[in-house]
Design a protein around this motif. Structure first.
Motif, mmCIF file in Angstrom:
data_model
loop_
_atom_site.group_PDB
_atom_site.id
_atom_site.type_symbol
_atom_site.label_atom_id
_atom_site.label_comp_id
_atom_site.label_asym_id
_atom_site.label_seq_id
_atom_site.Cartn_x
_atom_site.Cartn_y
_atom_site.Cartn_z
ATOM 1 N N VAL A 189 0.823 -1.207 0.000
ATOM 2 C CA VAL A 189 0.000 0.000 0.000
ATOM 3 C C VAL A 189 0.860 1.261 0.000
ATOM 4 C CG1 VAL A 189 -1.742 1.303 1.282
ATOM 5 C CG2 VAL A 189 -1.856 -1.205 1.234
ATOM 6 N N ILE A 190 1.840 1.308 0.880
ATOM 7 C CA ILE A 190 2.634 2.514 1.089
ATOM 8 C C ILE A 190 3.817 2.554 0.127
ATOM 9 C CG2 ILE A 190 3.978 3.863 2.773
ATOM 10 C CD1 ILE A 190 1.005 3.561 3.485
ATOM 11 N N ILE A 191 3.985 3.688 -0.546
ATOM 12 C CA ILE A 191 5.146 3.919 -1.411
ATOM 13 C C ILE A 191 6.055 4.882 -0.661
ATOM 14 C CG2 ILE A 191 5.943 4.912 -3.594
ATOM 15 C CD1 ILE A 191 3.160 4.121 -4.745
ATOM 16 N N ARG A 192 7.292 4.495 -0.504
ATOM 17 C CA ARG A 192 8.271 5.354 0.168
ATOM 18 C C ARG A 192 9.242 5.877 -0.876
ATOM 19 N NH1 ARG A 192 6.603 1.463 3.709
ATOM 20 N NH2 ARG A 192 5.917 2.269 5.714
ATOM 21 N N PRO A 193 8.924 7.051 -1.447
ATOM 22 C CA PRO A 193 9.722 7.543 -2.571
ATOM 23 C C PRO A 193 11.136 7.947 -2.163
ATOM 24 C CG PRO A 193 8.060 9.154 -1.946
ATOM 25 C CD PRO A 193 7.831 7.939 -1.104
ATOM 26 N N GLY A 238 18.427 22.761 -9.235
ATOM 27 C CA GLY A 238 17.126 23.413 -9.299
ATOM 28 C C GLY A 238 15.930 22.488 -9.323
ATOM 29 N N LEU A 239 16.148 21.187 -9.172
ATOM 30 C CA LEU A 239 15.038 20.241 -9.277
ATOM 31 C C LEU A 239 15.232 19.064 -8.327
ATOM 32 C CD1 LEU A 239 12.467 19.208 -10.797
ATOM 33 C CD2 LEU A 239 14.043 18.062 -12.362
ATOM 34 N N THR A 240 14.213 18.792 -7.514
ATOM 35 C CA THR A 240 14.174 17.603 -6.675
ATOM 36 C C THR A 240 12.937 16.816 -7.077
ATOM 37 O OG1 THR A 240 15.175 18.859 -4.874
ATOM 38 C CG2 THR A 240 14.202 16.733 -4.304
ATOM 39 N N THR A 241 13.106 15.509 -7.279
ATOM 40 C CA THR A 241 12.019 14.656 -7.746
ATOM 41 C C THR A 241 11.833 13.472 -6.809
ATOM 42 O OG1 THR A 241 12.570 15.215 -10.033
ATOM 43 C CG2 THR A 241 11.181 13.291 -9.704
ATOM 44 N N TRP A 242 10.582 13.161 -6.517
ATOM 45 C CA TRP A 242 10.205 11.956 -5.776
ATOM 46 C C TRP A 242 9.260 11.161 -6.667
ATOM 47 C CZ3 TRP A 242 10.335 16.851 -3.771
ATOM 48 C CH2 TRP A 242 11.157 17.077 -2.660
ATOM 49 N N VAL A 243 9.651 9.982 -7.127
ATOM 50 C CA VAL A 243 8.785 9.148 -7.961
ATOM 51 C C VAL A 243 7.770 8.472 -7.053
ATOM 52 C CG1 VAL A 243 8.678 7.168 -9.528
ATOM 53 C CG2 VAL A 243 10.540 8.831 -9.730
ATOM 54 N N LEU A 244 6.483 8.639 -7.369
ATOM 55 C CA LEU A 244 5.405 8.130 -6.527
ATOM 56 C C LEU A 244 4.700 6.916 -7.116
ATOM 57 C CD1 LEU A 244 3.854 11.599 -5.604
ATOM 58 C CD2 LEU A 244 5.530 10.279 -4.310
ATOM 59 N N VAL A 251 3.968 8.863 -11.998
ATOM 60 C CA VAL A 251 3.528 9.977 -11.160
ATOM 61 C C VAL A 251 4.714 10.389 -10.299
ATOM 62 C CG1 VAL A 251 1.913 10.739 -9.381
ATOM 63 C CG2 VAL A 251 1.159 9.114 -11.136
ATOM 64 N N ALA A 252 4.961 11.699 -10.222
ATOM 65 C CA ALA A 252 6.083 12.193 -9.423
ATOM 66 C C ALA A 252 5.722 13.521 -8.784
ATOM 67 C CB ALA A 252 7.325 12.360 -10.296
ATOM 68 N N LYS A 253 6.337 13.774 -7.634
ATOM 69 C CA LYS A 253 6.270 15.084 -7.014
ATOM 70 C C LYS A 253 7.595 15.764 -7.324
ATOM 71 C CE LYS A 253 6.087 17.486 -2.608
ATOM 72 N NZ LYS A 253 6.096 17.331 -1.149
ATOM 73 N N MET A 254 7.532 17.038 -7.709
ATOM 74 C CA MET A 254 8.752 17.774 -8.027
ATOM 75 C C MET A 254 8.770 19.087 -7.263
ATOM 76 S SD MET A 254 9.071 17.392 -12.121
ATOM 77 C CE MET A 254 9.475 15.858 -12.906
ATOM 78 N N GLY A 271 19.946 11.080 -17.908
ATOM 79 C CA GLY A 271 20.869 9.976 -17.688
ATOM 80 C C GLY A 271 20.254 8.801 -16.965
ATOM 81 N N ASP A 272 19.034 8.417 -17.347
ATOM 82 C CA ASP A 272 18.316 7.297 -16.745
ATOM 83 C C ASP A 272 17.978 7.506 -15.296
ATOM 84 O OD1 ASP A 272 20.209 5.070 -18.751
ATOM 85 O OD2 ASP A 272 18.145 5.697 -19.063
ATOM 86 N N ALA A 273 17.955 8.738 -14.852
ATOM 87 C CA ALA A 273 17.522 9.055 -13.490
ATOM 88 C C ALA A 273 16.026 9.254 -13.516
ATOM 89 C CB ALA A 273 18.224 10.325 -13.014
ATOM 90 N N PRO A 274 15.380 9.427 -12.378
ATOM 91 C CA PRO A 274 13.967 9.754 -12.369
ATOM 92 C C PRO A 274 13.714 11.018 -13.167
ATOM 93 C CG PRO A 274 14.677 9.146 -10.179
ATOM 94 C CD PRO A 274 15.907 9.219 -11.028
ATOM 95 N N PRO A 275 12.484 11.241 -13.645
ATOM 96 C CA PRO A 275 12.215 12.340 -14.551
ATOM 97 C C PRO A 275 12.541 13.691 -13.938
ATOM 98 C CG PRO A 275 10.195 11.450 -13.678
ATOM 99 C CD PRO A 275 11.291 10.555 -13.220
ATOM 100 N N GLY A 276 12.892 14.649 -14.795
ATOM 101 C CA GLY A 276 13.215 15.961 -14.261
ATOM 102 C C GLY A 276 13.102 17.063 -15.199
#
Length: 196
Positions: free
Chosen positions: A77-81, A88-94, A106-109, A191-196
């Motif tokens: 149930v819980i996703i721990r991003p 200039g950008l921090t991303t958490w993939v949800l 889905v991501a929070k930026m 570079g294959d990192a989470p989206p940004g």
């Protein structure tokens, strides 16, 4: 999870699936060829479930043994991003990996004014992108247009139009969703990192 806890989960799932189908104890007992009293004792925990009974119950309930005995913990149930940071950008993939392969990420930026956006920094790739602003104000460059997107507002656009998202007057936090093409393009550009 202990054996007793797993047994309780299996019993609850059997009872829940039976009730969801609107079946009485007699109806399910007939379908899986056990007596209603045995089924009642299984559901209430007064009788151990034999493997052959579990097979029959799973088949009668149109499910699998794996689904009946699947352990329950927060991980389903819980996703721990995990935080990914660049200038200039921090991303958490949800999104879970399996959901991402289904075509949506889905991501929070959190975008700060240090992120380079606007002319000379516009991206173009197949797909669609959607975002909503959670805090601050976003500056959306979409082709020749510059649009301010405020808290509670959302934007959706074809990513075939040159675009970038920046912060206006301070940090902005957005919740964004990419389709499969958008996710791939953003991952390749960073570079294959989470989206940004």
């Amino acid at each position: 999870m202990s054996q007793a806890e797993l047994s309780d989960v299996v019993r609850q799932r059997i009872r829940g699936l039976r009730q969801a189908r609107g079946w009485s104890l007699d109806a399910l007992a007939t379908r899986c060829r056990i007596s209603p009293s045995t089924l009642s004792r299984i559901e209430t925990g007064h009788r151990r479930i034999d493997l052959d009974q579990l097979v029959g119950l799973a088949r009668a309930l149109d499910t699998t043994i794996d689904q009946l005995v699947e352990p329950v913990d927060d991980a389903d149930v819980i996703i721990r991003p995990v935080r990914h940071q660049e200038a200039g950008l921090t991303t958490w993939v949800l999104s879970r990996d399996e959901a991402r392969h289904g075509g949506r990420l889905v991501a929070k930026m959190r975008i700060t004014p240090e992120r380079r956006t606007g002319p000379g920094h516009l991206a173009v790739h197949p797909g669609r992108e959607w975002f909503t602003v959670l805090a601050g104000a976003a500056l959306l460059h979409l082709g020749d247009r510059r649009m301010t997107v405020g808290v509670g507002e959302a934007a959706e656009f074809s990513t075939m139009i040159p675009h970038s998202i920046g912060a206006l007057g301070g940090p902005v936090e957005i919740l964004t969703m990419f389709d499969q093409d958008g996710e791939r393009a953003h991952a390749e550009s960073s570079g294959d990192a989470p989206p940004g």
